[in-house]
Design a protein around this motif. Structure first.
Motif, short mmCIF file in Angstrom:
data_model
loop_
_atom_site.label_atom_id
_atom_site.label_comp_id
_atom_site.label_asym_id
_atom_site.label_seq_id
_atom_site.Cartn_x
_atom_site.Cartn_y
_atom_site.Cartn_z
N GLU A 103 5.12 7.36 13.75
CA GLU A 103 4.44 7.38 12.38
C GLU A 103 3.55 5.92 12.04
O GLU A 103 2.74 6.31 11.30
CB GLU A 103 5.89 7.40 11.45
N THR A 160 -6.13 18.17 9.97
CA THR A 160 -5.58 19.05 10.72
C THR A 160 -6.33 19.74 11.56
O THR A 160 -5.60 20.45 12.81
CB THR A 160 -4.84 19.93 9.63
N ALA A 199 1.46 2.40 12.94
CA ALA A 199 0.66 1.68 13.83
C ALA A 199 1.74 0.79 14.73
O ALA A 199 1.39 0.67 15.82
CB ALA A 199 -0.41 0.93 13.17
N TYR A 219 0.74 -1.15 0.10
CA TYR A 219 -0.09 -0.10 0.07
C TYR A 219 0.82 1.18 0.12
O TYR A 219 0.81 2.14 -0.74
CB TYR A 219 -1.07 -0.08 1.17
N SER A 255 -3.31 6.29 23.22
CA SER A 255 -3.13 6.43 21.87
C SER A 255 -4.01 7.17 21.31
O SER A 255 -5.46 6.64 21.30
CB SER A 255 -3.05 4.98 21.31
N GLY A 282 -1.48 9.27 13.26
CA GLY A 282 -2.29 9.41 12.33
C GLY A 282 -2.12 10.41 11.16
O GLY A 282 -1.12 11.27 11.53
N CYS A 309 0.93 10.10 19.95
CA CYS A 309 -0.20 10.70 18.93
C CYS A 309 0.45 10.41 17.48
O CYS A 309 1.60 10.22 17.44
CB CYS A 309 0.04 12.48 19.02
N LYS A 346 -6.53 3.74 13.64
CA LYS A 346 -6.78 3.52 15.19
C LYS A 346 -7.22 1.90 15.25
O LYS A 346 -6.56 1.22 16.16
CB LYS A 346 -8.04 4.40 15.62
C1 B12 Z 1 -10.58 6.70 3.99
C2 B12 Z 1 -10.92 7.93 4.28
C3 B12 Z 1 -12.08 8.58 4.54
C4 B12 Z 1 -13.34 7.69 5.00
C5 B12 Z 1 -13.21 7.14 6.46
C6 B12 Z 1 -13.54 5.81 6.74
C7 B12 Z 1 -12.83 5.32 8.06
N1 B12 Z 1 -13.90 4.43 8.54
O1 B12 Z 1 -12.13 5.68 8.57
C8 B12 Z 1 -14.74 8.62 4.56
C9 B12 Z 1 -14.94 8.47 3.42
C10 B12 Z 1 -15.73 8.36 5.71
C11 B12 Z 1 -13.92 9.85 4.82
C12 B12 Z 1 -14.47 11.00 5.37
C13 B12 Z 1 -13.93 12.51 5.30
N2 B12 Z 1 -12.78 12.62 4.99
CO1 B12 Z 1 -11.30 11.29 4.61
N3 B12 Z 1 -9.96 10.30 3.83
C14 B12 Z 1 -9.86 9.18 3.71
C15 B12 Z 1 -8.50 8.89 3.07
C16 B12 Z 1 -8.64 8.33 1.62
C17 B12 Z 1 -7.76 7.48 3.72
C18 B12 Z 1 -7.40 7.81 5.35
C19 B12 Z 1 -7.12 6.33 5.73
O2 B12 Z 1 -7.69 5.46 6.43
N4 B12 Z 1 -5.76 6.09 5.60
C20 B12 Z 1 -5.00 4.57 5.83
C21 B12 Z 1 -4.84 4.57 7.50
C22 B12 Z 1 -4.31 3.17 7.72
O3 B12 Z 1 -3.89 5.34 7.74
P1 B12 Z 1 -3.88 6.21 9.23
O4 B12 Z 1 -5.16 6.50 9.88
O5 B12 Z 1 -3.11 7.49 9.14
O6 B12 Z 1 -2.95 5.19 10.11
C23 B12 Z 1 -1.66 4.93 9.75
C24 B12 Z 1 -0.60 5.65 10.60
O7 B12 Z 1 -1.17 7.12 10.65
C25 B12 Z 1 -0.48 5.00 11.96
N5 B12 Z 1 -1.49 5.62 12.80
C26 B12 Z 1 -2.82 5.63 13.11
N6 B12 Z 1 -3.26 6.10 14.36
C27 B12 Z 1 -1.91 6.21 14.96
C28 B12 Z 1 -1.92 6.39 16.37
C29 B12 Z 1 -0.31 6.45 17.03
C30 B12 Z 1 -0.40 6.86 18.37
C31 B12 Z 1 0.41 6.16 16.22
C32 B12 Z 1 1.95 6.03 16.58
C33 B12 Z 1 0.35 5.90 14.80
C34 B12 Z 1 -1.04 5.92 14.24
O8 B12 Z 1 -0.92 3.85 11.84
C35 B12 Z 1 -1.69 3.47 10.38
C36 B12 Z 1 -0.88 2.54 9.64
O9 B12 Z 1 0.57 2.40 9.98
C37 B12 Z 1 -7.67 10.11 3.48
C38 B12 Z 1 -6.49 10.51 2.43
C39 B12 Z 1 -5.29 9.96 2.61
N7 B12 Z 1 -4.27 9.46 1.75
O10 B12 Z 1 -4.75 9.61 3.88
C40 B12 Z 1 -8.85 11.07 3.33
C41 B12 Z 1 -8.76 12.33 4.21
C42 B12 Z 1 -8.03 12.14 5.69
N8 B12 Z 1 -10.00 12.76 4.39
C43 B12 Z 1 -10.18 13.95 4.42
C44 B12 Z 1 -11.44 14.83 4.50
C45 B12 Z 1 -11.26 16.04 4.34
C46 B12 Z 1 -12.67 14.02 4.90
C47 B12 Z 1 -14.14 14.63 5.04
C48 B12 Z 1 -14.03 16.02 5.80
C49 B12 Z 1 -14.55 14.79 3.70
C50 B12 Z 1 -15.82 15.57 3.47
N9 B12 Z 1 -15.85 16.72 3.15
O11 B12 Z 1 -17.09 14.95 4.05
C51 B12 Z 1 -14.76 13.51 5.82
C52 B12 Z 1 -14.42 13.62 7.38
C53 B12 Z 1 -15.44 13.49 8.13
C54 B12 Z 1 -15.07 13.71 9.65
N10 B12 Z 1 -15.47 14.67 10.32
O12 B12 Z 1 -14.16 12.73 10.11
C55 B12 Z 1 -8.96 14.64 4.21
C56 B12 Z 1 -8.27 15.39 5.43
C57 B12 Z 1 -7.64 16.87 5.33
C58 B12 Z 1 -6.91 17.30 6.45
N11 B12 Z 1 -5.49 17.23 6.39
O13 B12 Z 1 -7.46 17.92 7.42
C59 B12 Z 1 -7.99 13.76 3.89
C60 B12 Z 1 -6.55 13.80 4.11
C61 B12 Z 1 -8.13 13.70 2.17
C62 B12 Z 1 -7.62 14.94 1.51
N12 B12 Z 1 -6.39 14.64 1.08
O14 B12 Z 1 -8.07 16.02 1.51
N13 B12 Z 1 -12.49 9.96 4.57
#
Ligand code: B12
Length: 256
Positions: free
Chosen positions: A228, A184, A230, A87, A178, A210, A208, A139
């Motif tokens: 950075e 942002t 999970a 991925y 966690s 995500g 922290c 999460k």
């Molecule tokens: C899937 C997704 C959605 C899904 C969410 C489904 C779900 N159940 O989670 C849906 C379609 C519902 C959605 C909705 C929205 N989304 Co969205 N979404 C995404 C997307 C495409 C992927 C996010 C994701 O799941 N990534 C994969 C996971 C595995 O990554 P992660 O959570 O970061 O976790 C990794 C690490 O960070 C780490 N990690 C996680 N937690 C923790 C905790 C600790 C302590 C540590 C150390 C590590 C760690 O572990 C994981 C793997 O190693 C992103 C774009 C992107 N490329 O990120 C946009 C994104 C996050 N979304 C965005 C937005 C704006 C929205 C909406 C507001 C859209 C809208 N206008 O309605 C809404 C939000 C509503 C809300 N109030 O939250 C923006 C946020 C922009 C910003 N920076 O603020 C993004 C970045 C898209 C973009 N480029 O604009 N979204």
């Protein structure tokens, strides 16, 4: 004389064409699977996101005298790390990650259900997604990895109000908290949580992560520890069990 800079010429290459690889994701994964004949089909089933096959191959491995808890690390997490790698490299799409994560959770639940070992003895950890934020995939991965490593996870879910996090920390007295934020705007709730915890005299390490969170943000507001991946979370928790304080944890896990 005209110099042919490959970076400049790539401007003219369509993005998807540039991303096309010589090997398919299945072929790339095949190279990375563990070689053990009982572990290989489990990791492959995780990659394929097939829950039934995951459980079936786990059963076979356990009949073949593998330890169910060891299989969580050696087969389930290994399979999931291959999915995460592909991925990250742009070879898989997010739905692939979600389906594989679900298969992994089913596998972890199965291993735990048939293990006679009491694996929830290491310590309690509160997990949450920031207030206003519904992105909970990361999460959920964090929670699964912590459970797989034997921590007792209090999963508060997503879009968790600041007060609820603080109350949970006061009630549950976890060894660590966690927090996940993907936006942002929502990540600022970490700052308020930290302030509230300090007001109540709690110095529980707040970790922290995500998509939206950066090390700079975490250090600027003296929140605690940034991670950075999970997979960093259980490592940080293990370090806390060894008695490392927040300064040491930052030295160990922050980039310098
Ligand atoms: C899937 C997704 C959605 C899904 C969410 C489904 C779900 N159940 O989670 C849906 C379609 C519902 C959605 C909705 C929205 N989304 Co969205 N979404 C995404 C997307 C495409 C992927 C996010 C994701 O799941 N990534 C994969 C996971 C595995 O990554 P992660 O959570 O970061 O976790 C990794 C690490 O960070 C780490 N990690 C996680 N937690 C923790 C905790 C600790 C302590 C540590 C150390 C590590 C760690 O572990 C994981 C793997 O190693 C992103 C774009 C992107 N490329 O990120 C946009 C994104 C996050 N979304 C965005 C937005 C704006 C929205 C909406 C507001 C859209 C809208 N206008 O309605 C809404 C939000 C509503 C809300 N109030 O939250 C923006 C946020 C922009 C910003 N920076 O603020 C993004 C970045 C898209 C973009 N480029 O604009 N979204």
């Amino acid at each position: 004389m005209l110099s042919l800079n490959p970076k400049k010429t790539s401007v003219f290459v369509r993005y998807n064409v540039q991303n096309e690889k010589k090997m398919t994701p299945d072929e790339l994964a095949e190279v990375l699977y563990p070689k053990d004949e009982l572990v290989y089909p489990i990791a492959k089933a995780i990659f394929e996101g097939d829950e039934d096959d995951v459980v079936l191959h786990l059963q076979e491995a356990i009949e073949g005298r593998k330890n169910p808890i060891d299989l969580i690390n050696d087969a389930l997490i290994k399979g999931m790390s291959i999915v995460s790698k592909l991925y990250d490299d742009g070879d898989l799409y997010l739905p692939d990650v979600i389906i594989s994560a679900q298969a992994m959770i089913a596998g972890v639940d199965y291993c735990k259900s048939i293990s006679t070992e009491d694996i929830n003895t290491k310590g309690k950890i509160v997990c949450f997604v920031a207030e206003g934020d519904i992105h909970d995939i990361g999460k959920n991965i964090v929670a699964v990895l912590l459970k797989a490593k034997g921590f007792d996870v209090v999963d508060l879910g997503r879009d968790v109000p600041i007060e609820e996090v603080v109350e949970a920390v006061l009630d549950e007295k976890p060894i660590m908290v966690s927090g996940t934020a993907l936006m942002t705007t929502t990540m600022y709730s970490f700052k308020k949580i930290k302030e509230e915890l300090t007001r109540f005299g709690m110095d529980t390490p707040l970790v922290c992560g995500g998509g939206a969170v950066t090390q700079d943000f975490v250090t600027r507001y003296k929140l605690g520890i940034y991670g950075e991946e999970a997979a960093d979370v259980p490592k940080i928790a293990e370090s806390i069990l060894k008695g490392e304080n927040i300064d040491n944890l930052q030295n160990l896990y922050h980039k310098h």
